[in-house]
Design an enzyme around this catalytic site. Structure first.
Site, PDB file in Angstrom:
ATOM      1  N   GLU A   1      -4.945   4.255  -1.881  1.00 20.25           N
ATOM      2  CA  GLU A   1      -4.322   5.555  -2.187  1.00 20.25           C
ATOM      3  C   GLU A   1      -3.647   5.555  -3.559  1.00 20.25           C
ATOM      4  O   GLU A   1      -2.607   6.167  -3.756  1.00 20.25           O
ATOM      5  CB  GLU A   1      -3.345   5.979  -1.086  1.00 20.25           C
ATOM      6  CG  GLU A   1      -4.034   6.368   0.207  1.00 20.25           C
ATOM      7  CD  GLU A   1      -3.196   7.268   1.099  1.00 20.25           C
ATOM      8  OE1 GLU A   1      -2.332   7.994   0.582  1.00 20.25           O
ATOM      9  OE2 GLU A   1      -3.417   7.234   2.313  1.00 20.25           O
TER      10      GLU A   1
ATOM     11  N   HIS B   1       3.994   3.326   3.436  1.00 22.34           N
ATOM     12  CA  HIS B   1       3.634   2.032   4.023  1.00 22.34           C
ATOM     13  C   HIS B   1       4.430   0.945   3.303  1.00 22.34           C
ATOM     14  O   HIS B   1       4.826   1.113   2.147  1.00 22.34           O
ATOM     15  CB  HIS B   1       2.142   1.729   3.832  1.00 22.34           C
ATOM     16  CG  HIS B   1       1.236   2.487   4.742  1.00 22.34           C
ATOM     17  ND1 HIS B   1       0.328   1.867   5.578  1.00 22.34           N
ATOM     18  CD2 HIS B   1       1.074   3.820   4.952  1.00 22.34           C
ATOM     19  CE1 HIS B   1      -0.347   2.784   6.253  1.00 22.34           C
ATOM     20  NE2 HIS B   1       0.087   3.983   5.879  1.00 22.34           N
TER      21      HIS B   1
END
Length: 472
Positions: A55, A321
């Protein structure tokens, strides 16, 4: 001109994998956070040797990270894929000799534009890195981000896609291991430990999840996950999830998982402290480092959850995350000192032994489950194709009807409305027809390939089981 290979392999390898949450226009404070991620990687101790990012969607963010880490990770590759890019990048202390991007055959649906998985062209970023002078002193890195789950298994409508993707990356890692190279599988796999995709990877590639090598009793998911509840364990604390369970996602420590009230307090500058002994029921592990090592040449010395700090000025977590990190140690050949340390109990790491990384067959029933999953999804897509092609045919008829009706239209505004309905309706019908006729057809053919491979694996599992029964 080819770079000169290192004089000898390094004694240790430090690996980091992180989902950066760098969605353009959607992720808050995107560039500021990813820039700080670069700062933190640059000052990490011990210094990383190989970093896999997911990402990381824009080259602006990738370049910001590269600029800050270039002194320790002088080599890197940003991978291009799909319409908006795959969001994958690999950074390395050593030159990347070869690189390619392998697209997943099954990867979401274009109709689900609000999810975006199909449009980013998810796949596997592959890099071959030479870390020593010998022919096999090569690391093959596979960085990926599997399809996101939007419902819990087994009700996730994309479970078939994620399972097929796990099969694909397992195949790539298996081929690399057969070449005698060190294999690293990094990424946000969007799967829980010992889930179907997890078992498939470890069964069909000679690799092991490094966290479970060191923490074989770590959690199988969040505290309310059925398999985890069945183990009868107490709700873990934040500290337990970080140190023992390796939870990288949905941690109570991560500010992006807080409720709106807490987020607003944080934006006002309030200092919110999370006690590490507080319950953390939602945290789970979705990010992995898989290791495949020929002849047990590498030891998993340590593994940890990292990048848990907050942005120094914004006060938010650097991503939604946390990173998963590992240190590997190269075993000399022969390795009497390491063997002695293991025997005497002084060595705290864990060897990636042949038993850890050898290929194994899953039970025939597991392959049968996958075949049922494929069959169910295949029926769904064929039904979708019929509906979409029917929609196209009906819209074509409606458009012809509107055009015909214009001949008898008494007023100009009626003609305009009829033409507008005809144009919009036919446009929607053509898009649906293209999806049904082209995309779904391509998807069904990819499913057939996946089905054949699973049937083949199932047949091999049954043959092995029969042979073992005869021997007994």
């Amino acid at each position: 001109m080819c770079p000169t290979p290192p004089a000898s392999p390094p004694p240790t390898l430090r690996i980091i994998s992180l989902n950066c949450w760098g969605l353009k226009f959607l992720a808050k404070y995107r560039h500021e956070r990813l820039t700080e991620i670069g700062n933190q990687i640059a000052h990490a101790q011990p210094s990383p040797d190989i970093v896999g990012l997911q990402e990381c969607w824009t080259q602006q963010d990738y370049n910001a990270i590269r600029d800050r880490t270039r002194h320790i990770l002088p080599h890197g590759k940003f991978y291009f894929s799909g319409i908006f890019g795959g969001g994958l990048a690999i950074l390395s202390r050593w030159p990347i000799q070869e690189s390619n991007m392998v697209r997943y055959p099954l990867n979401g649906r274009p109709a689900a534009f609000f999810r975006g998985d199909w449009y980013v062209g998810k796949g596997v970023a592959c890099a071959r890195i030479r870390i020593g002078p010998e022919r096999k002193d090569i690391v093959e890195v596979f960085c990926t981000h599997l399809h996101a789950p939007y419902e819990r298994e087994p009700n996730d409508s994309y479970l078939c896609h994620r399972t097929a993707q796990a099969w694909e990356i397992a195949r790539l890692m298996r081929h690399a291991a057969e070449r005698g190279h060190l294999v690293l599988g990094l990424g946000d796999f969007n799967m829980l430990p010992l889930s179907l995709a997890h078992k498939l990877i470890e069964a069909h590639a000679p690799v092991k999840d490094v966290w479970r090598i060191l923490h074989p009793e770590s959690s199988l998911g969040s505290a309310d996950y059925e398999l985890e509840k069945a183990r009868g364990r107490p709700i873990p604390t934040v500290k337990t999830n970080l140190e023992d369970n390796g939870a990288t996602c949905d941690s109570a420590l991560n500010t992006w998982r807080w409720n709106e009230g807490e987020k607003k307090r944080l934006e006002r500058g309030d200092q919110i402290h999370i006690d590490l002994t507080s319950p953390d029921p939602n945290a789970k592990r979705l990010d992995y480092i898989f290791l495949g090592s020929e002849s047990s040449k590498w030891t998993v010395q340590s593994a940890n959850v990292g990048l848990t700090m907050r942005h120094p000025t914004l006060g938010c977590s650097l991503s939604d995350h946390f990173s998963v990190e590992a240190t590997l140690m190269r075993n000399p050949t022969p390795a009497p000192d390491i063997e002695s340390a293991i025997i005497n109990g002084h060595f705290r790491g864990r060897l990636a032994t042949d038993n850890d990384t050898k290929l194994m067959q899953l039970p025939s029933s597991t392959y049968a489950t996958i075949l049922d999953l494929i069959s169910e999804y295949n029926l769904r897509e064929r039904r979708q194709r019929r509906l979409r092609l029917t929609h196209f045919g009906m819209q074509l008829l409606v458009s012809i009807g509107c055009m015909t009706a214009i001949w008898w239209s008494p007023y100009n505004y009626v003609s305009f409305v009829l033409m507008l309905l005809s144009s919009l309706g036919l446009s929607a019908g053509v898009i649906d027809g293209l999806m049904g006729g082209l995309f779904v057809g391509s998807e069904v053919r990819a499913l057939k390939e996946f089905e054949w491979e699973i049937q083949n694996a199932k047949g091999e599992a049954e043959r092995v089981t029969t042979s073992e029964e005869i021997e007994r």
